[in-house]
Design a protein around this motif. Structure first.
Motif, short mmCIF file in Angstrom:
data_model
loop_
_atom_site.label_atom_id
_atom_site.label_comp_id
_atom_site.label_asym_id
_atom_site.label_seq_id
_atom_site.Cartn_x
_atom_site.Cartn_y
_atom_site.Cartn_z
N SER A 410 0.82 -1.21 0.00
CA SER A 410 0.00 0.00 0.00
C SER A 410 0.86 1.26 0.00
O SER A 410 0.56 2.22 -0.73
N ALA A 411 1.92 1.29 0.81
CA ALA A 411 2.78 2.47 0.87
C ALA A 411 3.44 2.73 -0.48
O ALA A 411 3.49 3.87 -0.95
N LEU A 412 3.93 1.68 -1.13
CA LEU A 412 4.58 1.88 -2.42
C LEU A 412 3.58 2.27 -3.50
O LEU A 412 3.87 3.10 -4.36
N GLU A 413 2.38 1.69 -3.44
CA GLU A 413 1.36 2.05 -4.43
C GLU A 413 0.95 3.51 -4.27
O GLU A 413 0.75 4.22 -5.26
N GLU A 414 0.82 3.99 -3.03
CA GLU A 414 0.49 5.40 -2.83
C GLU A 414 1.63 6.29 -3.31
O GLU A 414 1.40 7.36 -3.89
N GLY A 415 2.88 5.86 -3.07
CA GLY A 415 4.02 6.62 -3.57
C GLY A 415 4.04 6.67 -5.09
O GLY A 415 4.35 7.70 -5.69
N LYS A 416 3.69 5.55 -5.72
CA LYS A 416 3.62 5.53 -7.18
C LYS A 416 2.58 6.51 -7.69
O LYS A 416 2.81 7.27 -8.64
N ALA A 417 1.39 6.48 -7.07
CA ALA A 417 0.31 7.35 -7.53
C ALA A 417 0.67 8.82 -7.36
O ALA A 417 0.34 9.66 -8.22
N ASP A 418 1.34 9.16 -6.26
CA ASP A 418 1.76 10.54 -6.05
C ASP A 418 2.69 11.02 -7.16
O ASP A 418 2.47 12.05 -7.78
N ILE A 419 3.73 10.25 -7.41
CA ILE A 419 4.77 10.71 -8.33
C ILE A 419 4.32 10.60 -9.78
O ILE A 419 4.62 11.48 -10.61
N LEU A 420 3.56 9.56 -10.13
CA LEU A 420 3.07 9.45 -11.50
C LEU A 420 1.95 10.44 -11.78
O LEU A 420 1.74 10.83 -12.94
N GLY A 421 1.23 10.86 -10.74
CA GLY A 421 0.23 11.91 -10.93
C GLY A 421 0.88 13.20 -11.41
O GLY A 421 0.40 13.87 -12.33
#
Length: 558
Positions: A410-421
């Motif tokens: 979950s932490a890495l997925e949220e990090g992905k969404a932040d940066i790819l957004g």
């Protein structure tokens, strides 16, 4: 006393969950009434945090809705109240009413907001002296269960999103479906959804409500997820059931009950509709090797804006969600994409009451003009859109990314969404598809939003993602801090860091690299001394950390 709180109470609930009798808050209260009532006290220093939330009335114009639609909303709120009670049972192994009646008056409201004695925005530290640290598995697992014991447990339902792990009469682990553990309350919720479906003027919405009601009783949620994806013309929406797995910090398997009741903002939704078509193109352009972007997202994902009129359960605990990206089912995502729901009124509340005051404290004066609501809205929206990019299944036969990365997924997925957004905004802005403001607005607002979000603490998935991003940017020189403790964005270095961090996260996900993610979280997912001092300045200035909703039928005039 501490031992009783954390072992006897969960065991008592475990035996109830494994019996043929349904579990409800009334049952729990009867179970706990045999024990001596404890009068709790506030932990040293905790009372200073009891005012970190600011009230906000959750309302919307319902004048365009019919009488049937208004009655339907009332039923959906009733069902949401049940989700709220179920989440209490999942999050806290004690009876809610007994707990709230036993804490000092000054702590009652804080206990209600946090759904228990742990401060969700302060690393889950206990604010009631008689409690120790929060169990990583909340109340999804027996309090005395170890990870090796779980790994050795031979049951194909043990990692299901919709089972509790309990001990049977012989003390052995067993998996109990939510539909059995919470049978009585889920039956009531199902009845309410079916009544609401009878009043629905949109047949796709009615079909979703009936299938969701069926799911409460069958423990099979995929058919209702698929039906939810087929809805397009409904003015009213509800996201309800066991959905997110952030509460399970032991394995990240178990989903928590929650609900949002929503009214569509048609004007803003029309502005967003065009962006979904760019998802395949943006996927192809991701700054990572082709094998990590081989899964092609659908271009039919829905982007809509809503006014939220009721939050319940997990969505209402601690920090309040301002955007939704669902369903989480990887099969549904690959087949139909996802729906991204932007909760505009909740977003506006956080922008006005929190983000702008933070910028006045921590952003250099020359860049404060770059903090805009349009940028905040877009950053939040594209965070949710970006969940659809990247990869859902590992490239080396380790299964899904979520299964391979376990509690770190979950932490890495949220990090992905932040940066790819932010990556998506950059690409679309330079294509001329985003025409509002300047690119600097989105980067500066993105930076200010890190300060807002990191105040939620570094223990949650979102908190860890925020700190990984902040520390990665700091190491890359993406921002500078002056002698007054004010931050300035370096656009060139921030863009380079954005691309490099995107590649790193996508590679870790695709490889299913559990150890690599653990190292990233442990090294960068922390709040350093200097940042903590800056965050303390925000508290000293009286800037709230988050909002608490005044909500319900009375607020809506129902």
């Amino acid at each position: 006393m501490l031992k009783q709180i954390f072992t006897l109470a969960p065991l008592c609930l475990a035996l109830v969950a494994c019996s043929d009798q349904p579990t409800s808050s009334t049952d729990s209260a009867e179970q706990s009434s045999t024990a001596t009532t404890v009068q709790y006290s506030v932990a040293d220093g905790a009372e200073s945090r009891f005012d970190i939330y600011t009230d906000y009335e959750l309302n919307s114009d319902l004048s365009h809705l019919s009488d049937n639609q208004k009655r339907m909303i009332s039923l959906l709120i009733d069902a949401s109240v049940i989700m709220d009670d179920l989440f209490w049972q999942q999050a806290f192994p004690r009876d809610r009413d007994e707990f709230l009646s036993s804490v000092p008056e000054s702590a009652k409201e804080f206990g209600r907001i946090n759904y228990g004695p742990w401060d969700r925005l302060n690393g889950d530290k206990p604010f009631i002296a008689e409690f120790s640290e929060k169990p990583a598995g909340a109340n999804f697992y027996p309090a005395d269960m170890t990870k090796p014991e779980f790994e050795a447990f031979d049951n194909d339902q043990k990692d299901s999103l919709y089972t509790l792990i309990r001990r049977d009469s012989n003390g052995q682990l067993t998996a109990v479906p939510y539909s059995q553990a919470y049978q009585q309350q889920l039956q009531k919720a199902a009845d309410l959804l079916r009544q609401a479906a009878d009043l629905a003027e949109n047949q796709d919405f009615a079909n979703y409500l009936r299938l969701r009601a069926d799911a409460f009783l069958s423990n099979e949620y995929q058919p209702s997820d698929l039906a939810w994806m087929d809805m397009t013309g409904n003015d009213i929406d509800v996201v309800i059931g066991p959905i997110e797995n952030y509460e399970d910090q032991l394995f990240g398997y178990k989903t928590a009950f929650e609900s949002y009741v929503l009214i569509k903002d048609k004007a803003w939704s029309e502005r967003l509709a065009k962006y979904a078509q760019f998802l395949p193109e943006l996927q192809r352009g991701l700054p990572v090797a082709d094998k990590y972007k081989a899964e092609m997202p659908g271009a039919n994902a829905q982007l809509n804006a809503y006014d939220a009129i009721y939050y319940a359960g997990h969505s209402n605990a601690g920090s309040k969600t301002i955007a939704i990206n669902l369903p989480n089912d990887e099969q549904v995502q690959l087949e139909k994409g996802t729906r991204r729901l932007q909760l505009k009124n909740a977003m506006q509340a956080k922008f006005d009451k929190i983000l702008v005051p933070i910028a006045e404290q921590l952003i250099v004066p020359g860049q404060r003009g770059n903090i805009t609501f349009d940028a905040f809205f877009a950053n939040t929206m594209f965070h949710e859109v970006a969940h659809g990019l990247g990869i859902k299944n590992t490239i080396n036969d380790k299964g899904t990314v979520r299964a391979a990365l376990k509690e770190h997924a979950s932490a890495l997925e949220e990090g992905k969404a932040d940066i790819l957004g932010l990556y998506m905004i950059t690409q679309l802005f330079e294509k001329g598809e985003i025409e509002t403001g300047k690119l600097e607005d989105y980067y500066t607002t993105f930076m200010a939003s890190i300060f807002r979000s990191v105040r939620f603490g570094a223990s949650s998935a979102h908190g860890k993602a925020n700190m990984i991003r902040f520390n990665y940017f700091a190491n890359a020189g993406a921002f500078t801090r002056n002698a007054d403790g004010q931050y300035a964005i370096n656009m060139g270095k921030m863009r380079q860091a954005m691309n490099e961090l995107s590649e790193k996260i996508l590679t870790l996900q695709g490889d299913g690299d559990y150890d690599g993610v653990a190292e990233l979280v442990n090294s960068l997912g922390v709040i350093n001394t200097q940042l903590q001092a800056d965050l303390d300045r925000l508290s000293d200035a009286g800037i709230p950390v988050d909002v608490d909703f005044i909500q319900g039928k009375e607020v809506l005039g129902l």
